[in-house]
Design a protein around this motif. Structure first.
Motif, PDB file in Angstrom:
ATOM      1  N   GLY A  67      11.930 172.058  46.314  1.00  0.00           N
ATOM      2  CA  GLY A  67      13.285 171.968  45.790  1.00  0.00           C
ATOM      3  C   GLY A  67      13.951 170.634  46.062  1.00  0.00           C
ATOM      4  O   GLY A  67      13.349 169.712  46.636  1.00  0.00           O
ATOM      5  N   LEU A  68      15.217 170.532  45.657  1.00  0.00           N
ATOM      6  CA  LEU A  68      15.997 169.303  45.811  1.00  0.00           C
ATOM      7  C   LEU A  68      16.027 168.867  47.265  1.00  0.00           C
ATOM      8  O   LEU A  68      16.406 169.634  48.156  1.00  0.00           O
ATOM      9  CB  LEU A  68      17.430 169.529  45.300  1.00  0.00           C
ATOM     10  N   GLU A  69      15.603 167.618  47.498  1.00  0.00           N
ATOM     11  CA  GLU A  69      15.540 167.020  48.826  1.00  0.00           C
ATOM     12  C   GLU A  69      14.658 167.812  49.791  1.00  0.00           C
ATOM     13  O   GLU A  69      14.849 167.786  51.000  1.00  0.00           O
ATOM     14  CB  GLU A  69      16.945 166.828  49.412  1.00  0.00           C
ATOM     15  N   GLY A  70      13.691 168.525  49.224  1.00  0.00           N
ATOM     16  CA  GLY A  70      12.698 169.208  50.043  1.00  0.00           C
ATOM     17  C   GLY A  70      11.455 168.356  50.181  1.00  0.00           C
ATOM     18  O   GLY A  70      11.459 167.144  49.965  1.00  0.00           O
ATOM     19  N   SER A  71      10.346 169.011  50.535  1.00  0.00           N
ATOM     20  CA  SER A  71       9.064 168.323  50.677  1.00  0.00           C
ATOM     21  C   SER A  71       7.982 169.378  50.838  1.00  0.00           C
ATOM     22  O   SER A  71       8.268 170.580  50.901  1.00  0.00           O
ATOM     23  CB  SER A  71       9.068 167.396  51.907  1.00  0.00           C
ATOM     24  N   SER A  72       6.750 168.924  50.945  1.00  0.00           N
ATOM     25  CA  SER A  72       5.636 169.846  51.145  1.00  0.00           C
ATOM     26  C   SER A  72       5.670 170.496  52.519  1.00  0.00           C
ATOM     27  O   SER A  72       4.919 171.445  52.774  1.00  0.00           O
ATOM     28  CB  SER A  72       4.311 169.115  50.960  1.00  0.00           C
ATOM     29  N   ASP A  73       6.512 170.001  53.410  1.00  0.00           N
ATOM     30  CA  ASP A  73       6.612 170.558  54.758  1.00  0.00           C
ATOM     31  C   ASP A  73       7.701 171.609  54.908  1.00  0.00           C
ATOM     32  O   ASP A  73       7.925 172.126  56.004  1.00  0.00           O
ATOM     33  CB  ASP A  73       6.865 169.438  55.784  1.00  0.00           C
ATOM     34  N   ARG A  74       8.398 171.943  53.832  1.00  0.00           N
ATOM     35  CA  ARG A  74       9.417 172.986  53.916  1.00  0.00           C
ATOM     36  C   ARG A  74       8.740 174.339  54.147  1.00  0.00           C
ATOM     37  O   ARG A  74       7.623 174.571  53.684  1.00  0.00           O
ATOM     38  CB  ARG A  74      10.257 173.024  52.639  1.00  0.00           C
ATOM     39  N   PHE A 191      23.469 168.562  50.266  1.00  0.00           N
ATOM     40  CA  PHE A 191      22.665 167.830  49.289  1.00  0.00           C
ATOM     41  C   PHE A 191      23.212 166.418  49.082  1.00  0.00           C
ATOM     42  O   PHE A 191      22.458 165.435  49.061  1.00  0.00           O
ATOM     43  CB  PHE A 191      22.650 168.569  47.946  1.00  0.00           C
ATOM     44  N   MET A 192      24.527 166.313  48.908  1.00  0.00           N
ATOM     45  CA  MET A 192      25.129 165.002  48.660  1.00  0.00           C
ATOM     46  C   MET A 192      24.897 164.054  49.835  1.00  0.00           C
ATOM     47  O   MET A 192      24.612 162.865  49.648  1.00  0.00           O
ATOM     48  CB  MET A 192      26.633 165.155  48.408  1.00  0.00           C
ATOM     49  N   ARG A 193      25.025 164.577  51.031  1.00  0.00           N
ATOM     50  CA  ARG A 193      24.847 163.754  52.231  1.00  0.00           C
ATOM     51  C   ARG A 193      23.425 163.191  52.298  1.00  0.00           C
ATOM     52  O   ARG A 193      23.212 162.013  52.606  1.00  0.00           O
ATOM     53  CB  ARG A 193      25.174 164.581  53.469  1.00  0.00           C
ATOM     54  N   LYS A 194      22.440 164.027  52.001  1.00  0.00           N
ATOM     55  CA  LYS A 194      21.048 163.576  52.054  1.00  0.00           C
ATOM     56  C   LYS A 194      20.743 162.589  50.929  1.00  0.00           C
ATOM     57  O   LYS A 194      20.053 161.584  51.146  1.00  0.00           O
ATOM     58  CB  LYS A 194      20.111 164.788  51.969  1.00  0.00           C
ATOM     59  N   LEU A 195      21.270 162.856  49.744  1.00  0.00           N
ATOM     60  CA  LEU A 195      21.046 161.939  48.632  1.00  0.00           C
ATOM     61  C   LEU A 195      21.753 160.600  48.858  1.00  0.00           C
ATOM     62  O   LEU A 195      21.248 159.546  48.454  1.00  0.00           O
ATOM     63  CB  LEU A 195      21.524 162.576  47.326  1.00  0.00           C
ATOM     64  N   ASP A 196      22.910 160.652  49.505  1.00  0.00           N
ATOM     65  CA  ASP A 196      23.659 159.426  49.790  1.00  0.00           C
ATOM     66  C   ASP A 196      22.830 158.467  50.645  1.00  0.00           C
ATOM     67  O   ASP A 196      22.823 157.254  50.403  1.00  0.00           O
ATOM     68  CB  ASP A 196      24.966 159.784  50.513  1.00  0.00           C
ATOM     69  N   ILE A 197      22.099 158.999  51.609  1.00  0.00           N
ATOM     70  CA  ILE A 197      21.256 158.165  52.470  1.00  0.00           C
ATOM     71  C   ILE A 197      20.196 157.451  51.635  1.00  0.00           C
ATOM     72  O   ILE A 197      19.953 156.250  51.791  1.00  0.00           O
ATOM     73  CB  ILE A 197      20.605 159.026  53.566  1.00  0.00           C
ATOM     74  N   LYS A 198      19.579 158.190  50.723  1.00  0.00           N
ATOM     75  CA  LYS A 198      18.532 157.586  49.893  1.00  0.00           C
ATOM     76  C   LYS A 198      19.100 156.578  48.909  1.00  0.00           C
ATOM     77  O   LYS A 198      18.493 155.527  48.651  1.00  0.00           O
ATOM     78  CB  LYS A 198      17.775 158.676  49.142  1.00  0.00           C
ATOM     79  N   LEU A 199      20.262 156.876  48.348  1.00  0.00           N
ATOM     80  CA  LEU A 199      20.859 155.953  47.391  1.00  0.00           C
ATOM     81  C   LEU A 199      21.252 154.641  48.056  1.00  0.00           C
ATOM     82  O   LEU A 199      21.158 153.567  47.445  1.00  0.00           O
ATOM     83  CB  LEU A 199      22.060 156.604  46.714  1.00  0.00           C
ATOM     84  N   ARG A 200      21.663 154.719  49.293  1.00  0.00           N
ATOM     85  CA  ARG A 200      21.978 153.487  50.030  1.00  0.00           C
ATOM     86  C   ARG A 200      20.705 152.677  50.310  1.00  0.00           C
ATOM     87  O   ARG A 200      20.723 151.442  50.304  1.00  0.00           O
ATOM     88  CB  ARG A 200      22.728 153.816  51.318  1.00  0.00           C
ATOM     89  N   GLU A 201      19.616 153.368  50.553  1.00  0.00           N
ATOM     90  CA  GLU A 201      18.343 152.670  50.729  1.00  0.00           C
ATOM     91  C   GLU A 201      17.889 152.043  49.412  1.00  0.00           C
ATOM     92  O   GLU A 201      17.342 150.940  49.395  1.00  0.00           O
ATOM     93  CB  GLU A 201      17.282 153.650  51.253  1.00  0.00           C
ATOM     94  N   LYS A 202      18.132 152.755  48.310  1.00  0.00           N
ATOM     95  CA  LYS A 202      17.812 152.194  46.993  1.00  0.00           C
ATOM     96  C   LYS A 202      18.633 150.934  46.728  1.00  0.00           C
ATOM     97  O   LYS A 202      18.156 149.970  46.117  1.00  0.00           O
ATOM     98  CB  LYS A 202      18.092 153.219  45.898  1.00  0.00           C
ATOM     99  N   ASP A 203      19.867 150.949  47.178  1.00  0.00           N
ATOM    100  CA  ASP A 203      20.744 149.796  46.989  1.00  0.00           C
ATOM    101  C   ASP A 203      20.207 148.576  47.719  1.00  0.00           C
ATOM    102  O   ASP A 203      20.394 147.439  47.268  1.00  0.00           O
ATOM    103  CB  ASP A 203      22.158 150.138  47.463  1.00  0.00           C
ATOM    104  N   GLU A 204      19.533 148.798  48.834  1.00  0.00           N
ATOM    105  CA  GLU A 204      18.909 147.686  49.553  1.00  0.00           C
ATOM    106  C   GLU A 204      17.682 147.173  48.802  1.00  0.00           C
ATOM    107  O   GLU A 204      17.405 145.971  48.789  1.00  0.00           O
ATOM    108  CB  GLU A 204      18.527 148.128  50.965  1.00  0.00           C
ATOM    109  N   GLU A 211      27.031 150.931  41.733  1.00  0.00           N
ATOM    110  CA  GLU A 211      28.047 150.909  42.789  1.00  0.00           C
ATOM    111  C   GLU A 211      27.852 152.096  43.726  1.00  0.00           C
ATOM    112  O   GLU A 211      27.773 153.240  43.286  1.00  0.00           O
ATOM    113  CB  GLU A 211      29.444 150.967  42.176  1.00  0.00           C
ATOM    114  N   ILE A 212      27.755 151.805  45.009  1.00  0.00           N
ATOM    115  CA  ILE A 212      27.610 152.857  46.017  1.00  0.00           C
ATOM    116  C   ILE A 212      28.982 153.278  46.517  1.00  0.00           C
ATOM    117  O   ILE A 212      29.793 152.439  46.920  1.00  0.00           O
ATOM    118  CB  ILE A 212      26.741 152.382  47.199  1.00  0.00           C
ATOM    119  N   LYS A 213      29.237 154.566  46.464  1.00  0.00           N
ATOM    120  CA  LYS A 213      30.497 155.115  46.954  1.00  0.00           C
ATOM    121  C   LYS A 213      30.224 156.121  48.066  1.00  0.00           C
ATOM    122  O   LYS A 213      29.150 156.738  48.089  1.00  0.00           O
ATOM    123  CB  LYS A 213      31.253 155.818  45.817  1.00  0.00           C
TER     124      LYS A 213
END
Length: 323
Positions: A67-74, A191-204, A211-213
């Motif tokens: 699922g969203l922000e999951g992985s094979s280890d869930r 969900f938003m909190r976890k995606l925010d971390i990745k989007l900030r990494e994408k911005d790098e 625009e990152i908010k």
């Protein structure tokens, strides 16, 4: 097919509401004894996917999508892997881009309808020579699974014998509205909190891509997806994005035996997330609705495996035995 209303499944007594049924198995369930063999595959667009195998040298394979922000280890993926591997199946649990512990290369991540990557995984499985393949997906992974088998319709590879989706948001607009409710905002914020971390990494990785908010500046997923997902993937706004990527329009084209298992008390689902009319019109779809289960819950008292996992095994064995 007729809609199945299952009143038999009951959660353990200590999971006495939809939120406990959802949070407890996600946060506290432990599944031991699964040992993956990881492989990285290159995608056609120059990115990569990390897939995890449990190999038993069998000719039949289950492909499991998280699922969203999951992985094979869930826990729910590990539960499927454990149950099927001990019942003479090989298992392929794949990770969406950025979900395997390493950020992907491209400027985008993934979404509920990004079936290009499902095709990459299926192609890999076919190259391995499997003769009987089934697919199971949880939540967003269920959306990916249903959209993939639906949009391929009669063109689906004959080795793919069946599909199952669990706790699947068939209609993303309905699901986003459900998550915006005060009683469910905990899930939306997580969900938003976890995606925010990745989007900030994408911005790098890709400065000035978008625009990152602060994630707290968005009142709901509709605003979040209008600002991020729609722009990154080339849609007008969140509604355009939802309408284009959700699995609901593709259900009518499913041509293989498919089971959708959704709980009526799921805090993330409402409306067309329970596609009764589509199930009644399409003889290939079974829609099973339980009174309880929460979102990707379905724990059973005194049992190692969830009702959803056991239901998947019985459903797919029935299909394979008929073929």
């Amino acid at each position: 097919m007729p809609v199945i209303r299952n009143n038999q499944y009951k959660p353990p007594y200590y999971l006495f509401n939809q939120h406990l049924e959802t949070i407890f198995p996600s946060a506290l369930r432990k599944v031991k004894g699964v040992h993956y063999e990881r492989e990285r595959i290159e995608t056609r667009d120059g990115d990569f996917l990390d897939i995890d195998w449990v190999r038993n040298n069998k000719s039949r394979l289950i492909i499991a999508s998280h699922g969203l922000e999951g992985s094979s280890d869930r826990p729910y993926i590990l539960g499927i892997a454990k149950l099927f591997s001990k019942n003479d199946w090989d298992v392929l649990a794949w990770n969406c881009r950025s979900c395997s512990g390493e950020m992907n290369r491209k400027e985008f991540l993934y979404h509920h309808g990004f079936t290009e990557d499902v095709e990459e995984v299926v192609s890999k499985a076919l190259k391995e020579g499997y003769k009987e393949i089934v697919m199971v997906g949880f939540s967003m992974g269920g959306s990916l699974t249903l959209k993939y088998v639906g949009e391929n319709g009669d063109r689906l590879n004959p080795e793919i014998k069946g599909a199952m989706a669990i706790s699947v948001p068939c209609n993303l607009s309905s699901s986003s509205r459900m998550l915006a409710l005060k009683k469910n905002k905990f899930y939306q914020d997580r969900f938003m909190r976890k995606l925010d971390i990745k989007l900030r990494e994408k911005d790098e990785q890709f400065p000035d891509l978008i625009e990152i908010k602060p994630w707290k500046s968005f009142s709901d997923f509709h605003e979040f997806d209008t600002h991020y997902s729609a722009k990154i993937f080339g849609y007008k706004d969140a509604q355009d994005f939802y309408d284009s990527v959700q699995c609901y329009p593709h259900l009518k084209n499913i041509t293989i035996p498919t089971l959708i298992l959704n709980a009526l008390n799921d805090p993330m689902l409402t409306g067309d997330c329970y596609p009764e009319s589509e199930a009644e019109k399409n003889q290939n779809i079974d829609l099973e609705l339980t009174q309880h289960g929460g979102h990707v819950g379905f724990l059973q008292k005194g049992k190692t495996h969830t009702y959803a996992e056991e239901r998947a095994l019985s459903f797919f064995h029935q299909i394979i035995n008929k073929s």
